[in-house]
Design a protein around this motif. Structure first.
Motif, PDB file in Angstrom:
ATOM      1  N   GLY A 284       0.787  -1.236   0.000  1.00  0.00           N
ATOM      2  CA  GLY A 284       0.000   0.000   0.000  1.00  0.00           C
ATOM      3  C   GLY A 284       0.811   1.274   0.000  1.00  0.00           C
ATOM      4  N   ILE A 285       2.095   1.196   0.282  1.00  0.00           N
ATOM      5  CA  ILE A 285       2.891   2.417   0.182  1.00  0.00           C
ATOM      6  C   ILE A 285       3.145   2.684  -1.301  1.00  0.00           C
TER       7      ILE A 285
ATOM      8  N   ALA B 182       0.498   6.796   7.314  1.00  0.00           N
ATOM      9  CA  ALA B 182      -0.518   6.046   8.054  1.00  0.00           C
ATOM     10  C   ALA B 182      -0.289   4.552   7.866  1.00  0.00           C
ATOM     11  N   ILE B 183       0.018   4.182   6.632  1.00  0.00           N
ATOM     12  CA  ILE B 183       0.252   2.767   6.355  1.00  0.00           C
ATOM     13  C   ILE B 183       1.509   2.283   7.072  1.00  0.00           C
TER      14      ILE B 183
ATOM     15  N   LEU C 200       4.141  -0.756  11.384  1.00  0.00           N
ATOM     16  CA  LEU C 200       4.998  -0.799  12.573  1.00  0.00           C
ATOM     17  C   LEU C 200       4.201  -1.261  13.780  1.00  0.00           C
ATOM     18  N   GLU C 201       2.968  -0.787  13.848  1.00  0.00           N
ATOM     19  CA  GLU C 201       2.105  -1.130  14.974  1.00  0.00           C
ATOM     20  C   GLU C 201       1.805  -2.630  14.971  1.00  0.00           C
ATOM     21  N   GLN C 202       1.497  -3.139  13.787  1.00  0.00           N
ATOM     22  CA  GLN C 202       1.208  -4.569  13.675  1.00  0.00           C
ATOM     23  C   GLN C 202       2.428  -5.384  14.078  1.00  0.00           C
TER      24      GLN C 202
ATOM     25  N   LEU D 245      -3.826  10.787   8.676  1.00  0.00           N
ATOM     26  CA  LEU D 245      -2.993  10.660   9.856  1.00  0.00           C
ATOM     27  C   LEU D 245      -3.144  11.902  10.734  1.00  0.00           C
ATOM     28  N   ASP D 246      -4.209  11.909  11.487  1.00  0.00           N
ATOM     29  CA  ASP D 246      -4.379  13.094  12.322  1.00  0.00           C
ATOM     30  C   ASP D 246      -4.915  12.665  13.663  1.00  0.00           C
TER      31      ASP D 246
END
Lengths: 630, 478
Positions: free
Chosen positions: A582-583, A614-615, A620-622, B18-19
């Motif tokens: 998705g990037i 956001a992706i 990173l979160e995952q 992203l906010d």
């Protein structure tokens, strides 16, 4: 050439220009055994372009260098011939100091400081290649055959790499001002796999001041008030020398237009990219053809020379044309040209190949700083040199790098811009490059950075103690302004009226009164009881600025908090962007190249959109989640 | 994984943005006259904002997490109590979004809940986009992708619409308008920057406080005009006034019943309360419809419907949306043609009912009369076509501006409205600063903020363009 082992050091600095001297001095002062190599000892801290230090944004950098324990502020305070505070009618965030330097004195003073510094060896020598073993830089080899070993190496080669001077049809290999150029090192860097770009800069002709008719120009004197860059300085130059303002004329422009065919810029002889903010006079005339004249500042190059720098007339026209141009300028009609202006092309490193520590990603232990990183300007070079020197020494001493963020210093903005966005032209700092310029003021550079300078080991204890006292005084004085209320009296009314401020009807806290635009610190302090101690001028200034602009300052601090949250989200060094769905392709390529260390830095890479970020965050979160649960 | 691709698509198109550093709020119960409504607030400022508006035994900042508190909501402007409420506090990270959450339980009436949401939105809290609480939960690692999938499915319809809006508006007038406003701001910014970075440069206009104020005010006025046409926020809060019109016996009450029963929307979910159905409101995939004059429709049965054109016309006057039923089994009547005229500029959806029977209506003429409006084939008897109707309502709501005057309408997207409001308040700050005599380079910080914010609408925030502007406009060189 037969090689020989010439010694080993903690840090080797290649070059002794404005970046090199800061790097070498910082490393040595931090306790690293340091060698500084330069093509010519006559080139130490040389100013090949304008004889001045500071200005908007740049002046703040000099203050920051000083607060971190660098040398530039000290050196210019010792050697200036004129000092001015710019933007005094604007807000505190954009005020800036600028000094005219005595060029030769500046060099001599810097060279002496270096010579007097422990742990620091200054030596003449042309570095031809790096010693690199297993991706780690181990030292340098000099043209004489000397092989020096070191734990870290800082390259501060300025415009010397494959330097080429161009004056009209004349072209020759050269460093600035006919210094010897460095050819082999650039080839070596290329072989080591570094991406290089070709940049160009230029300088105007110099004239003999004895032959200038100043009566046709406007005087630009320095400020009477004692000013200094360094927070240490206590003595000030008394007999300042003025600069002079004149203009090009329509005849100058006609000469340029008539001879554009001989201009290397327009004939295609120059391939390097030049800076837009410092265009040659021929570029100005072509691009802004509607302007009938351009400002020229006549700046003396020193006290013991009559040489005058014609600021604004940077050119690479043939010498013959340059002389004709000078004849059309009011005040310079009879001026004797002493040196022609020239353009210089040079190799620079694409700075996105650097970590924010200024260490190259490709070769461990190798740092680069200054014009080699694509910047322009003495101050930009010095700021990087200081950080490169600090981090090279820290690396040699086994410590983590020091990285300034965008809210901490203009130097942080500068380096972050370079390593994150790269640059397509020689990079110059501008106040508009800083998001938080109200925080990055020249008056508070010490408050921002002295603590850090002390931790690094560059701010001596005595100076640090003085700083702590100042900080405490500011705190006390601010507290006093919060505590004390001004009562409405006849005296108060009279003063408020004099200042054009509305009268008060009930007691008002001093700090509230100070927030009124018409009133300054002295006005309000005059209505308060004596504090019992003499409040120094710099403390008064801080209190006034901090109280007056509190609203804006706290707003920016909030934004900084937000920014810092993203800076804290670190990206693993080995992250493979190709596995993140998705990037966008462009963003992926850019991120791959820049290898940002944090999500904050990633978000500033050009071509990376908020959605990519956001992706990335999701990814990173995952990963974090998976590690935690798995 | 489908949901991942889906989320990524939303992100790509800028719907999910992203906010998540700001605080958001929304009515989290279906809109309508339920016994209790809940306004949910999530984000770093949630508790602080709560404390500004809530007066209970103790400030919310001092209460334990996962507790509920009795007290009053006040209007901070005048300190007056607005509503009696129960407020629950869930502190991060043990909340749905892993952020601080404050939920205000209030009387179910629309007025109460609107007022409370309004007070919250006045505190620099942004209206949540559809699915945004879930998005935050996801980004903050609260739920994993497979869990997110289920929740995301629920919000899909809404967000898909919002996304389309983002796209269609992007190419349209909004982007032209925003670009124009940004250009005006950029002119101010560039001039101020030149004054700062090149103080000796004598050819640039010196931007005084007055100049900055006047130009900022001009841009602000323009934003005001745009915002005044943005009705979506109002609609979200109050429901979309919807009239069902048509000749007698065309299926109006069937449609009404269908909408109400199929959507089961106006049911409170609070344990212990009666599961009331409030008949005037339905919730079509997140779009609240307030049905006008339903009582009038209900008075009669289809067979002997007495309400005719006259009644429909009166309903038209107050409508944001018209559902116009035609009988496909009969040729167009003069009354139908008159109703077409009566619709005027009000957004409408044309419904051809009774398509289970042989078609007798002149379809070409219907299409011609419908012009740009959707025409949907329906069989209420066989429950066919209602899905399409719901789609169309959603499209209208998110895609087009439901304002009568289309020439003036620019924005309908919640995100865009929020950004415009932010830009507006930044400009107000700049104007105040200039009025107070603060230095121009300070007021300029606010102008820059407005410029950045507007840039977010069209996806341009790269500040390099400012530097480019400097060098293209001014001949600089010291």
């Amino acid at each position: 050439m037969k090689g020989y082992q010439a010694g080993s050091y903690d840090v080797i600095v290649v070059g002794a220009g404005h970046a090199g001297v800061e790097a070498g001095l910082a490393a040595a002062r931090m306790g690293a055994k340091t060698l500084m190599l330069t093509i010519s000892l006559e080139g130490v801290a040389f100013m090949p372009c304008n004889p001045s230090v500071g200005g908007p944004a740049k002046g703040v950098v000099v203050r920051e260098i000083d607060a971190l324990g660098g040398e530039m502020g000290h050196n210019i305070d010792k050697t200036y011939i004129q000092m001015r505070m710019l933007n005094t009618r604007k807000g505190p965030a954009v005020r800036a100091l600028r000094a005219q330097a005595d060029k030769q004195l500046y060099q001599r003073a810097m060279k002496e400081t270096i010579e007097e510094t422990e742990n620091l060896t200054l030596r003449q020598g042309m570095v031809e290649r790096l010693i690199v073993e297993d991706g780690i830089c181990r030292g340098v080899v000099v043209a004489t055959g000397a092989e020096y070993r070191a734990k870290s190496v800082v390259l501060t080669t300025g415009v010397y790499l494959k330097g080429k001077i161009i004056i009209g049809e004349l072209e020759y290999e050269s460093g600035p001002n006919n210094m010897q150029a460095s050819v082999h090192l650039s080839e070596n860097l290329h072989q080591l796999g570094f991406d290089m770009v070709r940049f160009k800069t230029g300088t105007p002709p110099r004239v003999n001041g004895r032959t200038v008719d100043y009566s046709k120009t406007e005087i630009q004197p320095g400020d009477d008030a004692p000013l200094s860059f360094s927070y240490d300085t206590t003595t000030f130059v008394k007999d300042q020398i003025p600069c002079w303002l004149t203009y090009t004329s329509p005849e100058t422009h006609q000469i340029i237009r008539d001879n554009l065919g001989r201009s290397p810029i327009y004939s295609g002889a120059i391939v390097g990219t030049g800076p837009r903010y410092c265009p040659s006079i021929e570029t100005k005339v072509v691009r802004f053809s509607d302007k009938s004249r351009h400002q020229l500042f006549l700046e003396p190059e020193g006290k013991e020379t009559r040489e005058v720098y014609v600021d604004g007339l940077s050119t690479s026209m043939p010498e013959e044309i340059q002389r004709k141009m000078l004849e059309t300028i009011p005040g310079l009609e009879k001026a004797e040209m002493m040196r022609p202006g020239y353009a210089i092309e040079y190799d620079a490193l694409v700075p996105t190949q650097l970590w924010p520590s200024l260490e190259t990603k490709k070769i461990s232990g190798l740092f680069t700083a200054g014009q080699i990183n694509g910047t322009s300007g003495y101050e930009e070079a010095a700021g990087q040199g200081l950080m490169g020197g600090i981090n090279a020494a820290r690396k040699a001493l086994g410590k983590d790098p020091v990285i300034l963020d965008r809210a901490q210093a203009y130097i942080g903005v500068l380096i972050d811009d370079l390593v994150t966005k790269g640059t397509k032209e020689p990079y110059r700092l501008l106040t508009s490059r800083a998001e938080y310029r109200l925080l990055l003021r020249h008056d508070n550079a010490d408050l921002r950075l002295t603590e850090l300078g002390h931790q690094i080991g560059l701010i001596p204890e005595k100076r640090y103690q003085r700083f702590l006292i100042k900080k405490e005084q500011i705190r006390q004085e601010r507290e006093r302004f919060t505590r004390i209320s001004i009562r409405p009296t006849e005296h108060t009314d009279k003063l408020l009226k004099e200042k054009g401020a509305a009268p008060i009807s009930e007691p008002v806290r001093a700090e509230h009164l100070l927030k009124r635009p018409e009133l300054g610190y002295d006005d309000v302090a005059g209505l308060m009881p004596e504090p019992g101690w003499k409040v120094p001028a710099d403390v008064r200034e801080q209190v006034e600025i901090q109280i007056k602009y509190e609203g804006y300052i706290s707003k920016q601090l909030q934004q900084v908090e937000k920014m810092k949250r993203m800076e804290k989200k670190k990206i693993p060094k080995d992250l493979d962007y190709s596995v993140i769905d998705g990037i966008a392709t462009e963003a992926r390529q850019k991120l791959d190249k820049v290898q940002p260390i944090s999500v904050g830095q990633a978000s500033r890479v050009s071509g990376v959109n908020p959605s990519d970020i956001a992706i990335l965050l999701v990814y990173l979160e995952q990963g974090r989640l998976a590690r935690k649960t798995g | 994984m489908r949901s991942k691709a889906y989320i990524i698509r939303l992100m790509r198109k800028g719907v999910i943005k992203l906010d998540y550093e700001d605080t958001i709020a929304a009515i989290s119960t279906p809109v309508g006259e339920g016994a209790i409504s809940i306004v949910r607030m999530s984000g770093p400022e949630a508790i602080q904002v709560g404390d500004r508006l809530f007066r209970g035994k103790r400030p919310l900042s001092q209460v334990k997490t996962h507790t509920i508190h009795y007290g009053k909501m006040i209007d901070p402007e005048n300190g007056k109590a607005v509503e009696t409420v129960m407020v629950s506090v869930m502190k991060k990270p043990n909340s749905y979004t892993r952020e601080d959450i404050v939920e205000i339980n209030c009387h179910g009436g629309l007025n109460s809940v609107n007022r409370i949401l309004g007070l919250i939105l006045d505190q620099d809290v942004r209206m949540a986009e559809p699915g945004e609480f879930t998005k935050r939960a996801f980004l903050n690692g609260r739920i994993d992708l497979s869990q997110a999938e289920a929740v995301m499915d629920l919000i899909r319809a809404k967000t898909d619409r919002a996304m389309d809006v983002a796209m269609s508006q992007m190419e349209g007038r909004l982007s032209t308008l925003v670009r124009g406003l940004r250009k005006q701001l950029l002119d101010i910014l560039a001039a101020v920057e030149v004054n700062i970075d090149y103080p000796e440069y004598d050819d640039a206009e010196v931007v005084t406080g007055e100049i900055l104020r006047d130009r900022s005010a001009a841009v602000r006025n323009h934003i005001d005009q745009v915002l005044s046409t943005a009705r979506q926020g109002k609609i979200l809060r109050e429901g979309l006034s919807t009239a069902i019109i048509g000749r007698p016996n065309v299926g109006k009450s069937s449609l009404l019943n269908h909408l109400i029963h199929e959507n089961k929307a106006i049911v409170t979910d609070i344990p212990g309360t009666t599961r009331d159905i409030i008949e005037d409101y339905v919730n079509i995939r997140g779009v609240p419809l307030k049905l006008i004059d339903t009582a009038g429709i209900r008075e009669t049965t289809d067979e002997v419907e007495k309400i005719g054109v006259a009644r429909s016309r009166s309903a038209l006057a107050n409508a944001d949306l018209i559902l116009f039923l035609l009988n496909a089994h009969e040729p167009l009547a003069d009354d139908d043609r008159r109703l077409f005229q009566a619709i005027g500029n009000t957004p409408a959806i044309i419904l051809l009912n009774k398509t289970d029977l042989p078609q007798k209506i002149e379809i070409e003429e219907v299409n011609r009369l419908a012009a740009h409006r959707s025409v949907i084939r329906l069989s209420l008897k066989n429950e066919q076509g209602v899905e399409k109707l719901e789609d169309a309502i959603n499209t209208l709501f998110f895609d087009r501006n439901l304002s009568a005057n289309h020439e003036e309408a620019y924005v309908s997207n919640v995100r865009h409205i929020a950004l415009l409001k932010t830009a507006r308040s930044a400009l107000s700050d700049a104007i105040t600063a200039a009025d107070q005599g603060l230095p121009v380079d300070l007021a300029q910080i606010d102008v820059k903020r407005a410029w950045d914010t507007l840039g977010e609408i069209i996806g341009e925030t790269v500040s390099d363009s400012l530097i480019n502007e400097l060098f293209s406009k001014f001949c600089l060189g010291k």
